[in-house]
Scaffold this active site. Sequence first.
Site, PDB file in Angstrom:
ATOM      1  N   ARG A  92       0.808  -1.216   0.000  1.00  0.00           N
ATOM      2  CA  ARG A  92       0.000   0.000   0.000  1.00  0.00           C
ATOM      3  C   ARG A  92       0.841   1.266   0.000  1.00  0.00           C
ATOM      4  O   ARG A  92       0.355   2.353  -0.321  1.00  0.00           O
ATOM      5  CB  ARG A  92      -0.946  -0.031   1.209  1.00  0.00           C
ATOM      6  CG  ARG A  92      -1.948   1.107   1.254  1.00  0.00           C
ATOM      7  CD  ARG A  92      -3.037   0.816   2.271  1.00  0.00           C
ATOM      8  NE  ARG A  92      -3.955   1.917   2.447  1.00  0.00           N
ATOM      9  CZ  ARG A  92      -5.034   1.862   3.231  1.00  0.00           C
ATOM     10  NH1 ARG A  92      -5.300   0.762   3.902  1.00  0.00           N
ATOM     11  NH2 ARG A  92      -5.831   2.895   3.349  1.00  0.00           N
ATOM     12  N   ASN A 147       1.732   6.243  -1.719  1.00  0.00           N
ATOM     13  CA  ASN A 147       2.499   7.390  -1.246  1.00  0.00           C
ATOM     14  C   ASN A 147       3.303   8.048  -2.377  1.00  0.00           C
ATOM     15  O   ASN A 147       4.007   9.036  -2.160  1.00  0.00           O
ATOM     16  CB  ASN A 147       3.442   6.931  -0.124  1.00  0.00           C
ATOM     17  CG  ASN A 147       3.631   7.998   0.915  1.00  0.00           C
ATOM     18  OD1 ASN A 147       2.700   8.737   1.227  1.00  0.00           O
ATOM     19  ND2 ASN A 147       4.843   8.099   1.442  1.00  0.00           N
ATOM     20  N   HIS A 159       3.762  16.082   0.897  1.00  0.00           N
ATOM     21  CA  HIS A 159       3.439  16.417   2.294  1.00  0.00           C
ATOM     22  C   HIS A 159       4.354  17.515   2.828  1.00  0.00           C
ATOM     23  O   HIS A 159       3.916  18.391   3.565  1.00  0.00           O
ATOM     24  CB  HIS A 159       3.569  15.174   3.184  1.00  0.00           C
ATOM     25  CG  HIS A 159       2.382  14.266   3.111  1.00  0.00           C
ATOM     26  ND1 HIS A 159       2.490  12.897   3.234  1.00  0.00           N
ATOM     27  CD2 HIS A 159       1.066  14.529   2.940  1.00  0.00           C
ATOM     28  CE1 HIS A 159       1.280  12.360   3.140  1.00  0.00           C
ATOM     29  NE2 HIS A 159       0.407  13.317   2.952  1.00  0.00           N
ATOM     30  N   HIS A 183      -3.905  19.791  -1.520  1.00  0.00           N
ATOM     31  CA  HIS A 183      -3.167  18.536  -1.389  1.00  0.00           C
ATOM     32  C   HIS A 183      -2.732  18.004  -2.764  1.00  0.00           C
ATOM     33  O   HIS A 183      -1.561  17.690  -2.987  1.00  0.00           O
ATOM     34  CB  HIS A 183      -4.036  17.507  -0.657  1.00  0.00           C
ATOM     35  CG  HIS A 183      -3.415  16.155  -0.538  1.00  0.00           C
ATOM     36  ND1 HIS A 183      -2.287  15.912   0.224  1.00  0.00           N
ATOM     37  CD2 HIS A 183      -3.747  14.958  -1.105  1.00  0.00           C
ATOM     38  CE1 HIS A 183      -1.959  14.629   0.126  1.00  0.00           C
ATOM     39  NE2 HIS A 183      -2.832  14.030  -0.675  1.00  0.00           N
TER      40      HIS A 183
END
Lengths: 371, 371
Positions: A244, A248, A255, A268
């Site tokens: 998973r 990212n 981020h 975002h």
Amino acid sequence: LSSSRSRLELRHPGGVTPILIGAGLLAEGAGELAGWMADRTVFVLSTPVVRKLHGTRIDAFVDAAGRRLDLEAPDGEVAKSILQADRLWQEMLQHGGKRDSRLVAFGGGSLTDLGGFVAGCFLRGIEVVHVPTTLLGMVDAAIGGKTAVDMPQGKNTVGLFLHPTALVCDTDVLTTLPRAELRAGLVEAVKKAAVLDPELFAEIERDLDLLLAGETSALARVAGRAAAAKCRIVELDPFEAGPRKVLNFGHTLGHALEGVLGYSGFRHGEAVAYGILFALRLAARRHLDVDLGRRLFALISRFNLPEMPLGVAHVDALIAFMRRDKKAEEKGLTWVLPTHLGAYELTSSIGWPEVETELKAFLAEPFAVPF
Amino acid sequence: LSSSRSRLELRHPGGVTPILIGAGLLAEGAGELAGWMADRTVFVLSTPVVRKLHGTRIDAFVDAAGRRLDLEAPDGEVAKSILQADRLWQEMLQHGGKRDSRLVAFGGGSLTDLGGFVAGCFLRGIEVVHVPTTLLGMVDAAIGGKTAVDMPQGKNTVGLFLHPTALVCDTDVLTTLPRAELRAGLVEAVKKAAVLDPELFAEIERDLDLLLAGETSALARVAGRAAAAKCRIVELDPFEAGPRKVLNFGHTLGHALEGVLGYSGFRHGEAVAYGILFALRLAARRHLDVDLGRRLFALISRFNLPEMPLGVAHVDALIAFMRRDKKAEEKGLTWVLPTHLGAYELTSSIGWPEVETELKAFLAEPFAVPF
């Protein structure tokens, strides 16, 4: 009408979450969820903007509720705080919320993140249905059971895994979504397509103008397919122990950009778009297929991103932020780098000196082609 | 030495939690948990009193930690607040806590309730080991994955289910436990014994004087057996959907007494003891075997409970509290009533008028034998 609708199922350790995607779902009422609301207290969590734009759709959807109680959170990331969660828990208790009460979270990714956390901790967990009102929510934030609030030390640092009982994505709500929000949501679809779904990637390349213009049937198709890609990876790895981490992709620098800009400079998805471009630089020095590199670079370039606020986004601040990344394990950061279309590598072996050198070059000229 | 040690395993949806019970476990170091701490940041959560009494044992146990960071919470129920959790999350982030960091919670039931909640939400969940320092913690609070903090509207109203990676119960720590705390913990053992384990009930009847005097080997035997009874019921019903409600025996009025007294008049176990006596009254009008009724009544009578503060514990306030009980579902309260030794019934059919009449009689004379 029904041809632009799809129904997915996400299998997870707690059961199965149906994901309904299509136009007009809310106006038709709760449908298969009517029994879930009947004879229960249903807390309806939303924001002032969502209530103003979609009040009638909300009313139609929760019409089956035994008792309906409205809860409000502010619009945007500011909703994701312990203060807001604390206030909501107290309101729910004051209104007699019980273990078999329900919560329906109507809103964007921030609202469903907050709603999932509030539901997951209320009396040790009540069931929640998410109704995302942004493309980002439909293709990413509301799928996969991640819930969270933010702390002064970082975003999404307090939360839990709780899959909603169902996810209802009515693409009609996207007609009121600002174009910049649509663009930001599409970035997450591009992210998944590049490393997980070559056909979706080709579809976004082909339909990008329609998508950015808000054409609903194109959006419904892409939303359904991107949601399906996310479901497959979440099923493989429900608690982000391994595969998973691919989700990212673009988020390590993304981020950091959001953080350094105080979560107000970029949306975002916009920060992630820059994060993807930067990951391409690192990938170009490794196993990136140049054809994928050029296509992905070209696609992101068509997004007409807001300019990087260079006065604020300093190398040192970004590096410091990445070093504290909550996804860092004690052994260091893991980068997700694309290899060829539909494939990627995870690497923890990139030293900080290389990151720093590449980041300086990147900030000087973000749209310089690195291959 | 090893004869008074036991090892249980609690199987739950997230895996298996070993429960180690016996004298001297902490002084021997982490043992099988050494690898779990090695090369990691280990947050050690405790209270001023626990640190003062058991500092050396704590040091020995976490000696294997890669990096040790101490966290503190206040003693007692006041630790269980969102304010405390928020502060701890921030400290953990400031100290570079990561997803593979660990938390060890040393303390009574309040401390492990808080520690479990803090661990369960930190970065969406890190692993926790509980080291209960009270008998109540060993036989009840730390087993079963319930974590929580309190809200002004009620105890344990915000929390989640998170089973610890392991539970380490060193009965040596009980030697410093005040006798009143020991008595309160024993009430939870009696509760389980009466409705789940006839042999344990007979053992407590036989050894009560030794137990109340703090005789460690008697305590270790009862703790192991009561913990095993709890494990069996939690395995049957991990999320309290049905059978686990039996553990609520004595807690319906017990929680109300605690609440009405502002969580300061009675210890939890003391309030539950009165709750058991009241449940016996309701049970006497139903299917209670009189022999069990007399034995349980006699056993509780030997506990030398503090007097009921009648000026504060009014019928109306208690009824109002029970009506808001968080365990009430929309259909009403479920009472757990003993039938014969090792058996019980769950009933939702007791009307408020009966509860009120019986409660008035009970408050007037709590130790009047109802059969």
